[in-house]
Design a protein around this motif. Structure first.
Motif, PDB file in Angstrom:
ATOM      1  N   PRO A  12       4.173   1.532   4.579  1.00  0.00           N
ATOM      2  CA  PRO A  12       4.606   0.487   3.657  1.00  0.00           C
ATOM      3  C   PRO A  12       5.723  -0.331   4.319  1.00  0.00           C
ATOM      4  O   PRO A  12       6.510   0.209   5.097  1.00  0.00           O
ATOM      5  N   TYR A  16      -1.995  -6.214   3.660  1.00  0.00           N
ATOM      6  CA  TYR A  16      -0.722  -5.879   3.028  1.00  0.00           C
ATOM      7  C   TYR A  16      -0.533  -6.735   1.786  1.00  0.00           C
ATOM      8  O   TYR A  16      -0.735  -7.951   1.823  1.00  0.00           O
ATOM      9  N   LEU A  19       5.462  -3.720   0.303  1.00  0.00           N
ATOM     10  CA  LEU A  19       4.105  -4.138   0.658  1.00  0.00           C
ATOM     11  C   LEU A  19       3.352  -2.922   1.177  1.00  0.00           C
ATOM     12  O   LEU A  19       3.862  -2.185   2.025  1.00  0.00           O
ATOM     13  N   LYS A  25      -0.573  -1.533   2.632  1.00  0.00           N
ATOM     14  CA  LYS A  25      -1.871  -2.002   3.114  1.00  0.00           C
ATOM     15  C   LYS A  25      -2.967  -1.351   2.276  1.00  0.00           C
ATOM     16  O   LYS A  25      -3.069  -0.129   2.212  1.00  0.00           O
ATOM     17  N   MET A  83       1.588 -12.063   6.926  1.00  0.00           N
ATOM     18  CA  MET A  83       2.242 -11.019   7.708  1.00  0.00           C
ATOM     19  C   MET A  83       2.457 -11.479   9.140  1.00  0.00           C
ATOM     20  O   MET A  83       1.574 -12.086   9.745  1.00  0.00           O
TER      21      MET A  83
END
Lengths: 452, 452
Positions: free
Chosen positions: A32, A307, A318, A320, A451
């Motif tokens: 995360p 994410y 965040l 994934k 990202m």
């Protein structure tokens, strides 16, 4: 094969440890990230909202994590839960397949959710927390945390997705009977709720919004922590008590499953039943793992693996996962517990690794399957669980067409006693196969955080 | 004493026979009488409404009656049911008493009622019957027979007491999900229903009226029989599976009850738990047996022991029982399953012989007890069962006052998942302790049939 119908484990076979799939993953889970820095988050980032014991479990790679004795003591109220062979359903379908289901509806709240509500309440109490805030969709999770909170002397405040709050007043009554307070979300009590209401005073709410509200409450009060009912690693961990029991019970039945089926909203009931079997699959066992989701909120089948935030208000880290975008608004179907834009990172990871399959169904075909199941087996499935019932029936019919006597195991994650309005609507022909808006989905996906 | 919380029997300990208390009664039960002749009725008199196997059980004095294997096969879906020690409740009460409860809410319909619905459906199917008619109060019995009917391929038509029909739409939905039809009683479909509606178009209905309607339907159709959910000997017989299991489980717990408690509406859940203990009491065991009824319908505590009709329309034989008079109309409380003017002849007989005690409570004190129980033990009791909870708590508090570590066993006959409106009303302060009309009771008692 034995010829029993129900396989009960004696109380002393109640698992002493949860199974942590992180120990056996062939590729580690993407970490995360902090939404501000884009860097992996550490325990300190989570400390405002979770107790340290839970944070440690969230990041652990130990294979087995002991279930504390006070948690096992509460589990014993309904665990080990029964494994039942659906012999009458097999006969009705005329299938050579053997259909088994693990029945989690025997818990006091009527679903698998107390498996994680109880340890979360316990760990918070151990660390001196006085109050828990949380969200709930259909109300299964909220009533489970209310139940657990009442046993460990914690106040519980539940933000309930507004459409369910009105559709399911009796779930709310159940929470209140356990002593919890229940608030329709979006609510005027939080910044996150007020922002949504300003934009759309008639918002039906969503799990993503309710999470934002509950996290905000926890983050801004010292005596309050947050508890999440699905998605996160520690939640999936706690649910593995289901699969560990099921494995012992399938052994009693003298067979092993060829197909393991569970519905997927945030992913935890699937994780609970399937992760122990994923371990065996990684070791070489031949077993298919099937996650089943609503066509109206098709996270695993139509979402992007990326994410994203766990909530609509962007207060969470965040992670994934497969996501429809944190601003995606699923239509108001009766399977409120499956109306979530994201999916457990661990489940998403398995999907990416090709270790599981996913499929989706519309709600009317799920209710038709649930009614057939009820009339054969006597238990009324929750609308969420009806997705697993539908997939199990389809697998059994495939076996019939192919002349294969496979063993199918599915998770009947909850009963539908609080969802009878949905059945009433179904019989009255009032249920339609609500679809999401393609334009909304495109918009939500294009709003995913950029990202690196 | 062991220190477990839950005592589970393995499936092979599921009793193979029901216990028939008639074999051990120190004084035989007064026979049912034909209302026309005043003479004891024979099997032929019952043949229009019951299958022969059930009639044989109704009059049997054999001590043990085998449970047919197809019935045991269905029982295994939820039986043996758990025996749970209420350790948290003991702690909250600060009592030295040990409180155990037998939990019948694990059945698919959520109560003890399927214990007799299943064999009744089975025997009817064996004798070629296509359809069953019945009555239901709160809906527990109707949904249980609907469940049993669906498993044995029988149509089920349920006359539901009108006040409950409207208070509990989800019980109705449950019956319909099992494939049954549900009709508000009094209804215009029968002579008995029309007679009541002519006199009072706004009648709330009662179990006595609904029985008349269901019996009339069965008596006038060749392919249809009637099924009763309580009161009669064969129903009490089928329920003894509860007490026989409990006895084995109390043995596992290493203790025996000093007090056995159950609520009494028609008497069958009390019979189920208590009759096996009555056997031991007759043999010399020291055990108190306590039946608990609503103060608003106080059959055992305020009724007369006399021959009376089981129904309002006077279609049934006369049975000797505690009765408030077949025309007595209890107020519309939430414990719909306890709103019956009569009492099982066998239970009434025990009361007359001094083998059991009876007491009554008002509904608000029962709900207060049920909420305390829920917050301690996690399970929400049905309003009917809350009467047993209240009495068990009172017994535990008596033990505390007297410094006695007695063992209390009560029957938690059903969960309250379909009764949450009652809890909502209770929390909103809307529940009052409805009382019956003394004038009505006097009138109903003076209208009892004159015998000999």
């Amino acid at each position: 094969m034995t010829d029993s119908t129900k396989y009960l484990l004696p109380e002393d076979k109640l698992p002493k440890a949860w199974y942590n799939l992180a120990a056996d993953l062939p590729v580690p889970l993407p970490p995360p990230l902090h939404p501000g820095t884009g860097q992996p988050i550490g325990p300190d980032d989570l400390a405002p909202i979770f107790p340290m014991a839970v944070i440690a479990q969230e990041v652990s790679t130990e294979r087995w994590i002991d279930i504390p004795e006070p948690v096992r003591e509460v589990y014993r109220l309904w665990r080990p839960s029964p494994l039942i062979r659906a012999r009458r359903l097999e006969k009705v379908l005329g299938t050579p397949a053997k259909i088994f289901f693990k029945y989690e509806g025997v818990s006091p709240a009527g679903s698998h959710k107390p498996n994680t509500a109880v340890p979360q309440a316990f760990y918070n109490q151990q660390e001196g927390i006085r109050k828990l805030s949380t969200e709930t969709g259909a109300g299964q999770w909220g009533s489970s945390l209310a139940f657990a909170g009442s046993l460990f002397g914690l106040e519980v405040q539940v933000f309930m997705v507004k459409i369910s709050y009105h559709q399911k007043p009796y779930r709310r009554a159940l929470m209140e009977t356990y002593g919890a307070t229940c608030i329709a979300s979006p609510s005027p009590l939080t910044n996150a709720g007020r922002a949504i209401l300003d934009a759309d005073p008639d918002s039906h709410g969503s799990l993503g919004i309710a999470i934002s509200e509950a996290v905000e409450v926890a983050a801004t009060r010292d005596d309050t922590k947050y508890a999440l009912g699905s998605v996160l690693n520690h939640v999936c961990l706690h649910q593995t008590v289901i699969g560990e029991e099921a494995m012992l019970q399938m052994e009693m039945a003298g067979t092993t499953p060829d197909v393991v089926v569970a519905c997927t909203g945030g992913g935890s009931n699937f994780a609970g039943l399937a992760f122990p079997y994923v371990r065996e699959k990684i070791k070489g066992a031949k077993v298919r793992l099937v996650g089943v989701e609503p066509a109206s909120c098709p996270t695993l089948t139509k979402g992007t693996y990326a994410y994203d935030f766990g909530d609509t208000g962007h207060l969470t880290p965040l992670v994934k996962m497969h996501t429809l975008g944190s601003t995606f608004m699923p239509p108001g179907t009766h399977a409120g517990g499956l109306r979530y834009h994201g999916m457990a990172p661990m489940v998403s990871h398995l999907k990416e690794l090709g270790l599981m399959e996913a499929r989706s169904y519309h709600q009317t075909e799920c209710f038709a399957a649930a009614v057939a199941f009820t009339r054969a087996e006597g238990i009324v499935p929750a609308p969420e669980s009806s997705h697993a019932v539908k997939a199990a029936i389809d697998e059994a019919l495939r076996c019939k067409a192919e002349g294969k006597a496979e063993t199918i195991l599915f998770n009947l994650s909850g009963h539908g006693h609080f969802d009878m309005q949905a059945y009433t609507d179904y019989f009255a022909g009032k249920l339609t196969d609500l679809d999401y808006s393609e334009a909304d989905l495109d918009a939500a996906l294009s709003a995913l955080p950029k990202m690196g």
